[in-house]
Scaffold this active site. Sequence first.
Site: not given
Ligand SMILES: Nc1ncnc2c1ncn2[C@@H]1O[C@H](COP(=O)(O)OP(=O)(O)O)[C@@H](O)[C@H]1O
Length: 195
Positions: A13, A88, A127, A139, A150
């Site tokens: 993404k 999400r 990655r 990260r 996740r």
């Molecule tokens: N829309 C969201 N709602 C709740 N938590 C979020 C949201 N976006 C990001 N997060 C938090 O940030 C973390 C990392 O998100 P992101 O960078 O989108 O990672 P990825 O898609 O690789 O899991 C998530 O696991 C969550 O803890």
Amino acid sequence: MRLVLLGPPGAGKGTQAQRLTTRHGIVQLSTGDMLRAAVAAATPVGLKAKDIMARGELVPDEVVVAIVADRIDQPDCAKGFVLDGFPRTPGQAEALGAMLTEKGLKLDGVVELVVDHSALVKRIETRVAEMTARGEAVRADDNPEALAKRLDAYKAQTAPLSEHYRKTGLLKEVDGMQTIDQVTESIDRVLGVAA
Ligand SMILES: Nc1ncnc2c1ncn2[C@@H]1O[C@H](COP(=O)(O)OP(=O)(O)O)[C@@H](O)[C@H]1O
């Protein structure tokens, strides 16, 4: 153009959102990046989110919704945006719908990057190895335990959104297992836009 990118962790993404910004002059709104910035700056939101994120769990809807609501009011979002990592949960999707309706705006499409879940662990391992080789900080949630969480969170809370957007006619599925360039081309094709 106002878009949402859906797909599990490691689906690509971030990469595709970045390309959409340069090709179509819209901004990328990544809730993951915004939250990581808040953690790094130790803001009240960051302090609340830090441990939740490191465990691979989802930050509460109201926290994330407030961040996005503030962000889409900024002038640089006027030409359009691509939401990456938001919504999400069904609650976030509902909040987004309400936010846009209130502003008289609507989404042009929801692009889902469809990937083979067994390939995701490998992608994230790659990655991590590449970032480590470049001397970059990895990260806090790019470890096997947090990744498993996740993926579970995605399946339980985010995957149902595909059905929601399919019903509203906005969902456009793209094969995320193609090369990066091919995925970009497929996204342009489903959106009916030329670069
Ligand atoms: N829309 C969201 N709602 C709740 N938590 C979020 C949201 N976006 C990001 N997060 C938090 O940030 C973390 C990392 O998100 P992101 O960078 O989108 O990672 P990825 O898609 O690789 O899991 C998530 O696991 C969550 O803890």
